[in-house]
Motif scaffolding. Structure first.
Motif, short mmCIF file in Angstrom:
data_model
loop_
_atom_site.label_atom_id
_atom_site.label_comp_id
_atom_site.label_asym_id
_atom_site.label_seq_id
_atom_site.Cartn_x
_atom_site.Cartn_y
_atom_site.Cartn_z
N PRO A 38 0.56 -1.29 -0.25
CA PRO A 38 -0.32 -0.10 -0.39
C PRO A 38 1.00 1.50 0.26
O PRO A 38 1.97 1.31 0.42
N SER A 39 0.24 1.97 -0.08
CA SER A 39 0.85 3.73 -0.07
C SER A 39 0.38 4.81 0.64
O SER A 39 -0.56 4.99 1.04
N GLY A 40 0.80 5.83 1.53
CA GLY A 40 0.78 6.52 2.33
C GLY A 40 0.83 8.14 1.32
O GLY A 40 1.15 7.86 0.56
N ALA A 41 -0.58 8.76 2.19
CA ALA A 41 -0.18 10.18 1.61
C ALA A 41 0.28 11.03 2.48
O ALA A 41 1.09 12.35 2.82
N SER A 42 -0.49 10.55 4.01
CA SER A 42 0.37 11.80 5.47
C SER A 42 0.84 11.07 5.50
O SER A 42 0.99 10.35 6.64
N THR A 43 2.45 10.68 5.24
CA THR A 43 3.03 9.99 5.77
C THR A 43 4.09 10.71 6.90
O THR A 43 4.28 11.59 6.48
N GLY A 44 4.59 9.13 7.62
CA GLY A 44 5.47 9.30 8.53
C GLY A 44 7.27 10.00 8.70
O GLY A 44 7.40 9.89 8.01
N GLU A 145 -4.81 15.71 4.85
CA GLU A 145 -4.40 15.26 2.75
C GLU A 145 -4.72 14.28 1.98
O GLU A 145 -4.35 14.20 1.19
N HIS A 146 -6.57 13.77 2.63
CA HIS A 146 -6.53 13.04 1.98
C HIS A 146 -8.12 13.17 1.13
O HIS A 146 -8.96 12.54 -0.19
N ALA A 147 -8.27 14.95 1.03
CA ALA A 147 -9.05 15.56 0.33
C ALA A 147 -8.85 17.46 -0.01
O ALA A 147 -8.09 17.36 1.67
N GLN A 154 -8.40 14.62 10.24
CA GLN A 154 -7.84 13.28 8.35
C GLN A 154 -8.65 12.86 8.51
O GLN A 154 -9.59 12.48 7.70
N GLU A 155 -9.66 12.16 9.59
CA GLU A 155 -9.90 11.52 9.35
C GLU A 155 -11.58 11.14 10.82
O GLU A 155 -10.72 11.54 12.34
N PHE A 156 -12.56 10.62 10.42
CA PHE A 156 -13.92 11.31 11.65
C PHE A 156 -13.87 8.87 11.15
O PHE A 156 -14.63 8.75 10.45
N ASP A 195 -10.06 10.07 -0.45
CA ASP A 195 -9.30 8.98 -0.95
C ASP A 195 -9.67 7.87 -0.08
O ASP A 195 -9.38 6.19 -0.76
N GLU A 196 -9.98 7.65 0.72
CA GLU A 196 -10.15 6.04 1.38
C GLU A 196 -11.61 6.17 1.64
O GLU A 196 -12.02 5.31 2.34
N GLY A 197 -12.66 6.63 0.72
CA GLY A 197 -13.84 6.92 0.59
C GLY A 197 -15.08 7.16 1.58
O GLY A 197 -15.68 7.15 1.44
N SER A 352 -3.63 -1.48 10.76
CA SER A 352 -4.08 -0.18 9.76
C SER A 352 -3.44 -0.17 8.17
O SER A 352 -2.72 -0.84 7.44
N HIS A 353 -4.19 0.50 6.87
CA HIS A 353 -4.12 0.09 6.16
C HIS A 353 -3.76 1.35 5.52
O HIS A 353 -3.53 2.33 6.78
N ARG A 354 -3.24 1.43 4.32
CA ARG A 354 -3.21 2.88 3.58
C ARG A 354 -4.24 3.57 3.33
O ARG A 354 -4.54 2.89 2.58
N ILE A 375 -9.52 -2.80 14.30
CA ILE A 375 -8.59 -2.76 12.51
C ILE A 375 -8.94 -1.36 12.04
O ILE A 375 -10.27 -0.98 12.23
N LYS A 376 -8.22 -0.58 11.48
CA LYS A 376 -8.57 0.64 10.17
C LYS A 376 -8.41 0.32 9.05
O LYS A 376 -7.33 -0.24 8.78
N THR A 377 -9.73 0.12 8.69
CA THR A 377 -9.12 -0.49 6.81
C THR A 377 -10.47 0.60 6.57
O THR A 377 -11.24 -0.39 5.20
O1 LIG Z 1 -3.38 8.54 8.42
C1 LIG Z 1 -3.28 7.44 8.49
O2 LIG Z 1 -3.26 6.54 8.69
C2 LIG Z 1 -4.04 6.74 7.09
C3 LIG Z 1 -3.59 6.03 6.74
O3 LIG Z 1 -5.77 6.08 7.09
O4 LIG Z 1 -3.08 7.60 6.28
P1 LIG Z 1 -1.51 7.66 4.72
O5 LIG Z 1 -1.87 6.18 4.06
O6 LIG Z 1 -2.20 8.66 4.07
O7 LIG Z 1 -0.72 7.77 6.00
#
Ligand SMILES: O=C(O)[C@@H](CO)OP(=O)(O)O
Ligand SMILES: [Mg+2]
Length: 401
Positions: A38-44, A145-147, A154-156, A195-197, A352-354, A375-377
């Protein structure tokens, strides 16, 4: 045990339309495993390095594949992963790419399961796993970063903590996602998906909290079990020049801690990921001290699935939970080590997914294999439902992997 006969690598599409690495592992006895990175957008900042997929494949073919083929026993996951590490020769997979490494690591595990004739979770977790299931955290509304032009947070995430089965939980999250669309519609707020629906409406975070709260309680009433919600603040993405930047305001670190602590109590949040910047162990510790008895404070960009960074966090009581993303660290063995260290120290692992995904289902098996509580997916969308539907199959003992 049977040795790896061949490793094949190719570029395939991910859910964002970008290229990613897929690996096939074949064993001498005819076992087969296939997995994709997989691949992240908000990468650490501290994640293992993802290379351009073409470069990652070329480099892995040159350095790693010859060491694996004909030499390594496929069921010896430690040896597979140690071989990947020594072939790479760096501490962050910058030579062969964490994308090549994780695809090969996961494909080898699947080939080993195939040789055994067992589902992947059983190969990874043993004969006594498969009776308890993670609560799926379902992304319902999001931005960051996902929209573009959506919420700052980023996520609710819907969290059906009272669901009697994983199947009920998965359907509850999809229903919350649908109910959120109805509520946005009533408010005349148009919304596309990120990006994650998740819905990515152009609203501020306060309004997103209202929508989530209402959607979750409506669906909880319909389904007859407790559904709460949580967040991935992705704090590192908001943090700049010592402050957290929201749509119309900024918050200092102290204000951010107070803000998040208040949200935990106001909305009875079950989960808060990355509430602060990825370097702020102190802030994580302060917030954990304030609300860690009633919610999970989870480190994603803070820990990056890395045992050394997690050890630092444990020492400082920073957080009480860790997000586990195999591609952040590069191999399944490293992800397992992080999970074990977390559990030994009372930290809840969340698999978790990305944001960029494929139809690969390895993380569903990883969550069951390690008895992870969450699990976060995602909640909808093919690359997300691939994992959710696999959890349902595992629950019914009909997984073919
Ligand atoms: O921040 C996160 O937890 C992830 C997945 O939801 O996003 P990304 O894969 O873009 O890092
Ligand atoms: Mg995150």
């Amino acid at each position: 045990m049977t040795r790896i006969e061949s490793v094949r690598l190719r570029r395939i599409l991910d859910s964002r339309g970008n290229a990613t690495v897929e690996a096939d592992v074949l064993t001498e006895s005819g076992g087969f495993g296939r997995a994709a990175a997989p691949s992240g957008a908000s990468t650490g900042e501290y994640e293992a390095i993802e290379l351009d997929p073409g470069e990652a494949i070329a480099s892995a073919r040159e350095h790693a594949v010859p060491r694996l083929e004909g030499n390594v026993y496929v069921g010896d996951q430690r040896d597979v992963d140690t071989t990947l590490r020594s072939a790479d020769g760096t501490d962050n997979f910058s030579e062969i790419g964490a994308n090549s490494a994780v695809a090969i690591s996961m494909a080898a595990a699947k080939a080993a399961a195939d040789v055994l004739g067992a589902p992947l979770y059983q190969h990874l977790g043993g004969a006594f796993r498969g009776d308890t299931f993670p609560v799926p955290l379902g992304n319902v509304i999001g931005g960051g970063e996902h929209a573009a032009d959506a919420t700052a947070i980023q996520e609710f995430l819907a969290a059906p903590v009272g669901a009697p089965s994983v199947q009920d939980a998965v359907f509850a999250n999809a229903a919350v996602h649908q109910e959120a669309a109805n509520i946005l519609d009533e408010r005349d707020v148009p919304s596309a998906k990120g990006d994650e629906g998740a819905w990515a409406p152009s609203i501020d975070d306060d309004e997103a909290f209202e929508v989530m709260d209402e959607a979750v309680s409506t669906v909880a009433d319909d389904f007859g079990f407790d559904i709460r919600f949580g967040l991935d603040v992705a704090g590192a993405e908001l943090y700049e020049d010592g402050e957290y930047h929201y749509r119309d305001q900024t918050r200092s670190t102290d204000e951010q801690i107070e803000y998040v602590a208040d949200l935990v109590d106001e909305y009875d949040l079950v989960y808060v990921e990355d509430p602060l910047d990825e370097n702020d162990y102190d802030g994580f510790a302060e917030l954990t001290d304030a609300v860690g008895d009633r919610t999970l404070i989870c480190g994603d960009d803070l820990f990056v699935t890395n045992v050394e960074r997690l050890s630092d966090g444990i020492e400082q009581d920073a957080g009480n939970s860790i997000l586990i993303k195999p591609n952040q660290i590069g191999t399944l063995s490293d992800a397992f080590d992080a999970i074990e260290l977390a559990v030994e120290n009372g930290y809840d692992p969340v698999i978790s997914h990305r944001s960029g995904e494929t139809e690969d289902t390895t993380i569903a098996h990883l969550a069951v294999a390690t008895d992870a509580p969450f699990i976060k997916t995602g909640s909808v969308g093919g690359e997300r439902t691939a994992k959710l539907n696999e959890l349902i199959r595992i629950e019914q003992n009909v997984s073919r992997l």
